[in-house]
Design an enzyme around this catalytic site. Structure first.
Site, PDB file in Angstrom:
ATOM      1  CE  LYS A  14      -2.183  -1.232   3.922  1.00 19.65           C
ATOM      2  NZ  LYS A  14      -1.314  -2.435   4.229  1.00 19.65           N
ATOM      3  NE  ARG A  89      -3.914  -0.954   9.972  1.00 21.08           N
ATOM      4  CZ  ARG A  89      -2.800  -0.489   9.271  1.00 21.08           C
ATOM      5  NH1 ARG A  89      -2.672   0.850   8.893  1.00 21.08           N
ATOM      6  NH2 ARG A  89      -1.565  -1.224   9.157  1.00 21.08           N
ATOM      7  NE  ARG A 125       7.624  -2.815   5.832  1.00 22.27           N
ATOM      8  CZ  ARG A 125       6.119  -2.752   6.051  1.00 22.27           C
ATOM      9  NH1 ARG A 125       5.425  -1.924   5.083  1.00 22.27           N
ATOM     10  NH2 ARG A 125       5.487  -3.411   7.197  1.00 22.27           N
ATOM     11  NE  ARG A 158       6.752  -0.544  10.148  1.00 22.05           N
ATOM     12  CZ  ARG A 158       5.583  -0.597   9.410  1.00 22.05           C
ATOM     13  NH1 ARG A 158       5.360  -0.003   8.252  1.00 22.05           N
ATOM     14  NH2 ARG A 158       4.542  -0.873  10.084  1.00 22.05           N
ATOM     15  NE  ARG A 169       2.123  -4.794  11.342  1.00 21.79           N
ATOM     16  CZ  ARG A 169       2.970  -4.447  10.601  1.00 21.79           C
ATOM     17  NH1 ARG A 169       4.394  -4.881  10.895  1.00 21.79           N
ATOM     18  NH2 ARG A 169       2.745  -3.662   9.632  1.00 21.79           N
TER      19      ARG A 169
HETATM   20  P1  ADP Z   1       2.287  -1.908   3.437  1.00 17.98           P
HETATM   21  O1  ADP Z   1       2.293  -0.347   3.057  1.00 17.98           O
HETATM   22  O2  ADP Z   1       1.001  -2.403   2.828  1.00 17.98           O
HETATM   23  O3  ADP Z   1       2.419  -2.528   4.612  1.00 17.98           O
HETATM   24  P2  ADP Z   1       4.992  -1.518   1.716  1.00 17.98           P
HETATM   25  O4  ADP Z   1       4.511  -0.824   0.657  1.00 17.98           O
HETATM   26  O5  ADP Z   1       5.567  -1.073   2.975  1.00 17.98           O
HETATM   27  O6  ADP Z   1       3.338  -2.428   2.273  1.00 17.98           O
HETATM   28  O7  ADP Z   1       5.578  -2.691   1.005  1.00 17.98           O
HETATM   29  C1  ADP Z   1       5.828  -4.058   1.880  1.00 17.98           C
HETATM   30  C2  ADP Z   1       7.385  -4.341   1.374  1.00 17.98           C
HETATM   31  O8  ADP Z   1       7.369  -4.979   0.112  1.00 17.98           O
HETATM   32  C3  ADP Z   1       8.241  -3.312   1.101  1.00 17.98           C
HETATM   33  O9  ADP Z   1       9.650  -3.687   1.652  1.00 17.98           O
HETATM   34  C4  ADP Z   1       8.273  -3.232  -0.287  1.00 17.98           C
HETATM   35  O10 ADP Z   1       9.483  -2.617  -0.868  1.00 17.98           O
HETATM   36  C5  ADP Z   1       8.000  -4.701  -0.851  1.00 17.98           C
HETATM   37  N1  ADP Z   1       7.273  -4.433  -1.947  1.00 17.98           N
HETATM   38  C6  ADP Z   1       6.149  -3.514  -2.476  1.00 17.98           C
HETATM   39  N2  ADP Z   1       5.480  -4.020  -3.340  1.00 17.98           N
HETATM   40  C7  ADP Z   1       6.070  -4.968  -3.699  1.00 17.98           C
HETATM   41  C8  ADP Z   1       5.794  -5.801  -5.147  1.00 17.98           C
HETATM   42  N3  ADP Z   1       4.978  -5.688  -5.959  1.00 17.98           N
HETATM   43  N4  ADP Z   1       6.582  -6.847  -5.188  1.00 17.98           N
HETATM   44  C9  ADP Z   1       7.649  -7.280  -4.382  1.00 17.98           C
HETATM   45  N5  ADP Z   1       8.003  -6.376  -3.267  1.00 17.98           N
HETATM   46  C10 ADP Z   1       7.347  -5.380  -3.000  1.00 17.98           C
HETATM   47  P1  AMP Z   2       1.585   0.723   8.989  1.00 15.80           P
HETATM   48  O1  AMP Z   2       2.539   1.516   8.712  1.00 15.80           O
HETATM   49  O2  AMP Z   2       0.171   0.849   8.012  1.00 15.80           O
HETATM   50  O3  AMP Z   2       1.590  -0.895   8.700  1.00 15.80           O
HETATM   51  O4  AMP Z   2       0.911   0.850  10.407  1.00 15.80           O
HETATM   52  C1  AMP Z   2       1.851   0.444  11.564  1.00 15.80           C
HETATM   53  C2  AMP Z   2       0.949   0.572  12.899  1.00 15.80           C
HETATM   54  O5  AMP Z   2       0.375   1.860  13.133  1.00 15.80           O
HETATM   55  C3  AMP Z   2      -0.069  -0.538  12.950  1.00 15.80           C
HETATM   56  O6  AMP Z   2       0.207  -1.673  13.271  1.00 15.80           O
HETATM   57  C4  AMP Z   2      -1.029   0.178  13.953  1.00 15.80           C
HETATM   58  O7  AMP Z   2      -0.279   0.089  15.137  1.00 15.80           O
HETATM   59  C5  AMP Z   2      -0.832   1.627  13.737  1.00 15.80           C
HETATM   60  N1  AMP Z   2      -1.920   2.149  12.821  1.00 15.80           N
HETATM   61  C6  AMP Z   2      -1.788   2.589  11.584  1.00 15.80           C
HETATM   62  N2  AMP Z   2      -2.992   2.993  10.781  1.00 15.80           N
HETATM   63  C7  AMP Z   2      -3.833   2.897  11.672  1.00 15.80           C
HETATM   64  C8  AMP Z   2      -5.264   2.756  11.850  1.00 15.80           C
HETATM   65  N3  AMP Z   2      -5.913   3.532  10.778  1.00 15.80           N
HETATM   66  N4  AMP Z   2      -6.201   2.507  12.844  1.00 15.80           N
HETATM   67  C9  AMP Z   2      -5.473   2.028  14.090  1.00 15.80           C
HETATM   68  N5  AMP Z   2      -4.020   1.882  14.240  1.00 15.80           N
HETATM   69  C10 AMP Z   2      -3.172   1.990  13.089  1.00 15.80           C
END
Ligand code: ADP
Ligand code: AMP
Length: 216
Positions: A14, A89, A125, A158, A169
């Site tokens: 995302k 969420r 990541r 992270r 999660r």
């Molecule tokens: P989210 O915001 O949904 O938690 P991220 O955008 O942070 O996900 O992506 C999670 C991990 O996967 C990151 O390390 C990112 O670089 C990698 N990633 C994102 N999209 C792809 C893809 N299409 N193919 C492979 N790896 C990806």
């Molecule tokens: P993310 O970066 O989207 O993976 O979010 C990291 C963490 O932030 C999550 O595991 C939650 O602890 C908190 N968080 C992010 N967005 C929300 C949301 N919309 N509602 C509640 N907690 C959130």
């Protein structure tokens, strides 16, 4: 104000897609996770309140989350809308967004990735300290190991990307967030995109799906 909401399991991509869409569509990218991490770094009240939930992979309570997002959406600096990543969420957060004066969700994009990919995605990541730019050590590496291409800051892993926390999660996602897929389907704005393909291909697919929603 019109919003594009990105839905999907943690690690679906995302944030990665939101940043790319933000550049193409000229809409600000608003990530609730980034906002919480920024609040933590700055030591604000919201940061203190959110800390224990983030480290355990729990959702931060709705009141705090909604307050933070409404404050952020209150200063869009003239933008016509935003790309929301990680918000809403919960059903209550989705209702709060729907009830916001002048706000409509134009599309909810579900980025679908098989569960078995996720631990690998999240353990690889890396995120930059300065502005939260996201990399993957294999799939999207920086040009210089450990350093952000955009702002030269250090990349870190992270704390909540440890496999145990990732599994928790995912459970929280299934229970609290997955119902939003039906929520937006019922409102006729859901689009589903295969997120298990190269980053550029996912972006292309999202952009063409958004055009279809616009003409529905
Ligand atoms: P989210 O915001 O949904 O938690 P991220 O955008 O942070 O996900 O992506 C999670 C991990 O996967 C990151 O390390 C990112 O670089 C990698 N990633 C994102 N999209 C792809 C893809 N299409 N193919 C492979 N790896 C990806
Ligand atoms: P993310 O970066 O989207 O993976 O979010 C990291 C963490 O932030 C999550 O595991 C939650 O602890 C908190 N968080 C992010 N967005 C929300 C949301 N919309 N509602 C509640 N907690 C959130």
């Amino acid at each position: 104000m019109h919003f594009i909401v990105l839905l999907g399991v943690p690690g679906a991509g995302k944030g990665t897609q939101a940043r790319r869409l933000s550049a193409t569509l000229a809409l600000p990218h608003i990530s609730s996770g980034d906002l919480f991490r920024e609040n933590l770094k700055q030591g604000t009240r919201i940061g203190h309140e959110a800390q224990k939930y983030l480290s355990r992979g729990e959702l931060v309570p709705d009141e705090i989350t909604i307050e933070m997002i409404e404050e952020r959406l209150g200063r869009l600096d003239g933008a016509e809308g935003a790309i929301l990543d990680g918000y809403p969420r919960t059903a209550r957060q989705a209702d709060a967004l729907e009830n916001m004066a002048g706000g409509i969700v134009r599309a909810a994009v579900h980025v679908e990735v098989p569960i078995e990919r996720l631990v690998e995605r999240m353990s690889g990541r890396r995120v930059c300290r300065e502005q939260g730019h996201v990399y993957h050590i294999v799939h999207n590496p920086p040009s210089e190991q450990g350093i952000c291409d955009v702002d030269d800051s250090e990349l870190y892993q992270r704390e909540d990307d440890k496999p145990e926390t990732v599994r928790h999660r995912l459970r929280v996602y299934e229970e609290r967030t997955a119902p939003l897929i039906d929520y937006y389907r019922e409102r006729g704005v859901l689009v589903s995109v295969n997120g298990d393909q190269p980053i550029e291909a996912v972006t292309e697919k999202i952009l063409s799906s958004l055009e279809q929603v616009a003409t529905r």
